[in-house]
Design a protein around this motif. Structure first.
Motif, PDB file in Angstrom:
ATOM      1  N   MET A  83       0.927  -1.138  -0.140  1.00  0.00           N
ATOM      2  CA  MET A  83       0.052  -0.097  -0.151  1.00  0.00           C
ATOM      3  C   MET A  83       0.842   1.159  -0.107  1.00  0.00           C
ATOM      4  SD  MET A  83      -3.093  -1.009   2.345  1.00  0.00           S
ATOM      5  CE  MET A  83      -2.348  -1.565   3.796  1.00  0.00           C
ATOM      6  N   LYS A  84       0.429   2.278  -0.915  1.00  0.00           N
ATOM      7  CA  LYS A  84       1.278   3.394  -0.834  1.00  0.00           C
ATOM      8  C   LYS A  84       1.212   4.384   0.420  1.00  0.00           C
ATOM      9  CE  LYS A  84       0.830   3.580  -5.880  1.00  0.00           C
ATOM     10  NZ  LYS A  84      -0.052   4.142  -6.997  1.00  0.00           N
ATOM     11  N   THR A  85       2.265   5.006   0.303  1.00  0.00           N
ATOM     12  CA  THR A  85       2.263   6.401   1.523  1.00  0.00           C
ATOM     13  C   THR A  85       2.604   7.578   0.619  1.00  0.00           C
ATOM     14  OG1 THR A  85       2.806   4.804   3.413  1.00  0.00           O
ATOM     15  CG2 THR A  85       3.237   7.121   3.583  1.00  0.00           C
ATOM     16  N   ALA A  86       1.951   8.495   0.712  1.00  0.00           N
ATOM     17  CA  ALA A  86       2.218   9.977   0.211  1.00  0.00           C
ATOM     18  C   ALA A  86       2.561  11.007   1.061  1.00  0.00           C
ATOM     19  CB  ALA A  86       0.785  10.315  -0.462  1.00  0.00           C
ATOM     20  N   ALA A  87       3.445  11.719   0.516  1.00  0.00           N
ATOM     21  CA  ALA A  87       3.685  13.119   1.269  1.00  0.00           C
ATOM     22  C   ALA A  87       3.306  14.319   0.506  1.00  0.00           C
ATOM     23  CB  ALA A  87       5.261  13.144   1.081  1.00  0.00           C
ATOM     24  N   LEU A  88       2.715  15.178   1.159  1.00  0.00           N
ATOM     25  CA  LEU A  88       2.084  16.361   0.754  1.00  0.00           C
ATOM     26  C   LEU A  88       2.811  17.477   1.680  1.00  0.00           C
ATOM     27  CD1 LEU A  88       0.140  18.379  -0.279  1.00  0.00           C
ATOM     28  CD2 LEU A  88      -1.649  17.178   1.032  1.00  0.00           C
ATOM     29  N   ILE A  89       3.659  18.233   0.882  1.00  0.00           N
ATOM     30  CA  ILE A  89       4.359  19.444   1.373  1.00  0.00           C
ATOM     31  C   ILE A  89       3.600  20.638   1.013  1.00  0.00           C
ATOM     32  CG2 ILE A  89       6.685  20.433   1.570  1.00  0.00           C
ATOM     33  CD1 ILE A  89       6.759  17.186   2.134  1.00  0.00           C
ATOM     34  N   VAL A  90       3.216  21.338   2.216  1.00  0.00           N
ATOM     35  CA  VAL A  90       2.723  22.551   1.739  1.00  0.00           C
ATOM     36  C   VAL A  90       3.564  23.957   1.847  1.00  0.00           C
ATOM     37  CG1 VAL A  90       0.071  22.121   2.320  1.00  0.00           C
ATOM     38  CG2 VAL A  90       1.872  22.704   4.425  1.00  0.00           C
ATOM     39  N   ALA A  91       3.543  24.632   0.810  1.00  0.00           N
ATOM     40  CA  ALA A  91       4.467  25.825   0.446  1.00  0.00           C
ATOM     41  C   ALA A  91       3.744  26.803  -0.200  1.00  0.00           C
ATOM     42  CB  ALA A  91       5.578  25.439  -0.249  1.00  0.00           C
ATOM     43  N   GLY A  92       2.436  26.846   0.031  1.00  0.00           N
ATOM     44  CA  GLY A  92       1.472  27.941  -0.635  1.00  0.00           C
ATOM     45  C   GLY A  92       1.354  29.265   0.004  1.00  0.00           C
ATOM     46  N   GLY A  93       2.067  29.417   1.124  1.00  0.00           N
ATOM     47  CA  GLY A  93       1.811  30.804   1.757  1.00  0.00           C
ATOM     48  C   GLY A  93       2.608  31.790   1.120  1.00  0.00           C
ATOM     49  N   GLU A  94       2.692  32.870   1.684  1.00  0.00           N
ATOM     50  CA  GLU A  94       3.486  34.285   1.394  1.00  0.00           C
ATOM     51  C   GLU A  94       4.630  34.626   2.340  1.00  0.00           C
ATOM     52  OE1 GLU A  94      -0.742  36.288  -0.568  1.00  0.00           O
ATOM     53  OE2 GLU A  94       0.684  37.422   0.668  1.00  0.00           O
ATOM     54  N   GLY A  95       4.739  34.014   3.308  1.00  0.00           N
ATOM     55  CA  GLY A  95       5.602  34.197   4.185  1.00  0.00           C
ATOM     56  C   GLY A  95       5.674  35.796   4.929  1.00  0.00           C
ATOM     57  N   LYS A  96       4.599  36.405   5.107  1.00  0.00           N
ATOM     58  CA  LYS A  96       4.179  37.845   5.505  1.00  0.00           C
ATOM     59  C   LYS A  96       5.108  38.002   6.731  1.00  0.00           C
ATOM     60  CE  LYS A  96      -0.540  38.037   3.679  1.00  0.00           C
ATOM     61  NZ  LYS A  96      -0.867  36.865   4.086  1.00  0.00           N
ATOM     62  N   ARG A  97       5.043  37.250   7.762  1.00  0.00           N
ATOM     63  CA  ARG A  97       5.695  37.336   9.102  1.00  0.00           C
ATOM     64  C   ARG A  97       7.520  37.300   8.608  1.00  0.00           C
ATOM     65  NH1 ARG A  97       2.518  32.882  12.332  1.00  0.00           N
ATOM     66  NH2 ARG A  97       2.344  32.379  10.270  1.00  0.00           N
ATOM     67  N   PHE A  98       7.939  37.073   7.617  1.00  0.00           N
ATOM     68  CA  PHE A  98       9.313  36.737   7.465  1.00  0.00           C
ATOM     69  C   PHE A  98       9.612  38.012   6.765  1.00  0.00           C
ATOM     70  CE2 PHE A  98      12.763  34.093   7.133  1.00  0.00           C
ATOM     71  CZ  PHE A  98      13.642  34.459   6.230  1.00  0.00           C
ATOM     72  N   GLY A  99       9.073  38.783   6.077  1.00  0.00           N
ATOM     73  CA  GLY A  99       9.383  40.051   5.673  1.00  0.00           C
ATOM     74  C   GLY A  99      10.513  40.200   4.592  1.00  0.00           C
ATOM     75  N   SER A 100      10.097  39.108   3.849  1.00  0.00           N
ATOM     76  CA  SER A 100      11.075  39.361   2.450  1.00  0.00           C
ATOM     77  C   SER A 100      10.606  39.488   1.268  1.00  0.00           C
ATOM     78  CB  SER A 100      12.201  38.281   2.574  1.00  0.00           C
ATOM     79  OG  SER A 100      11.926  37.254   1.835  1.00  0.00           O
TER      80      SER A 100
END
Ligand SMILES: Nc1ccn([C@@H]2O[C@H](COP(=O)(O)OP(=O)(O)OP(=O)(O)O)[C@@H](O)[C@H]2O)c(=O)n1
Ligand SMILES: C[C@](O)(CO)[C@H](O)COP(=O)(O)O
Length: 229
Positions: free
Chosen positions: A1-18
């Motif tokens: 049976m398969k195992t998947a990875a879902l990596i979420v990178a859909g943000g804007e990083g506002k708090r990072f400020g770059s």
């Protein structure tokens, strides 16, 4: 049976400020999102990887993935919220028919991939598993800066990722949340529990903090320099 990875990178990083979203910022020479993708892509326990990227940065992400030879990563555009992004990623994963899925913040590149097997062993029908960190400070509940209550820290954890579930169960939880207009969950365990799932918390074996502000990047760099010496 398969195992998947879902990596979420859909943000804007506002708090990072770059100007560059934080997931594209290099951590010791490698983009943060690449580090997080590689954690799972390089694991023999993971059969398929989907990366959810901010819509404006999908083309850039595809080009960078190609440069690193990460050919088997499917990239889909994210949504307005992390919850929407995860849901889009789960829909993209459906065609792979995975049995289990590990949902991970791209902004947590320090996760120790040696824990993948352990986490997956806790995932069963009706039971999810989430990496979290026990609280060591005294925790206050306050309003307008006035202390209202001291909480019992023995019962408190800080949620992290990966958050892992039977794929169909977490997909169903997201679908129910959408139809119930329950749209402001900040993590996936919230939805899973709301719709009847039980979640086991596992402590991370290494620093697994989220890169949110610029100071987090400096801390992560000094940790990695020691680790990669
Ligand atoms: N619409 C969104 C918002 C967030 N995320 C992802 O969820 C993870 C945790 O979110 P956070 O650290 O809050 O990232 P940002 O939303 O980018 O940060 P900020 O709130 O500072 O803008 C990150 O990997 C982020 O890319 C996402 O996939 N889609
Ligand atoms: C999923 C998470 O990382 C668990 O702590 C957190 O909820 C993400 O929150 P954010 O506001 O999207 O960073």
């Amino acid at each position: 049976m398969k195992t998947a990875a879902l990596i979420v990178a859909g943000g804007e990083g506002k708090r990072f400020g770059s100007p560059l979203p934080k997931q594209f910022v290099k951590l010791n020479g490698k983009e943060i999102f690449i580090r997080s993708v590689e954690l799972f892509y390089q694991s023999s326990l993971i059969d398929c990887v989907v990366l959810v990227m901010h819509p404006d940065w999908v083309a850039r992400a595809l080009s960078i993935l190609k440069n690193y030879g990460l050919k088997r990563v499917e990239v889909v555009a994210g949504g307005e919220s992390r919850q929407q992004s995860v849901h889009k990623g789960l829909n993209a994963l459906s065609r792979y028919k995975p049995h289990k899925v590990m949902i991970h913040d791209a902004a947590r590149p320090l996760f120790n991939a040696n824990q993948i097997e352990e986490i997956l062993s806790y995932v069963k029908p009706g039971k999810g598993a989430v990496i979290a960190e026990k609280i060591t400070d005294t925790i206050y509940q306050a309003e307008d800066g006035i202390l209202l209550k001291v909480l019992d820290r023995r019962k408190l954890w800080k949620a992290q990722t990966p958050q892992c579930f039977i794929f169909e169960e977490i997909l169903r939880a997201h679908e129910k949340a959408l139809s119930d207009h329950f749209l402001d969950a900040t993590d996936d365990a919230t939805l899973y529990m709301k719709y009847g799932g039980e979640v086991t918390l596992l402590s991370s074996r290494s620093p697994n903090f989220k890169i949110t502000a610029q100071t987090d990047l400096q801390i992560a760099e000094s940790y990695l320099i020691k680790l990669e010496e």
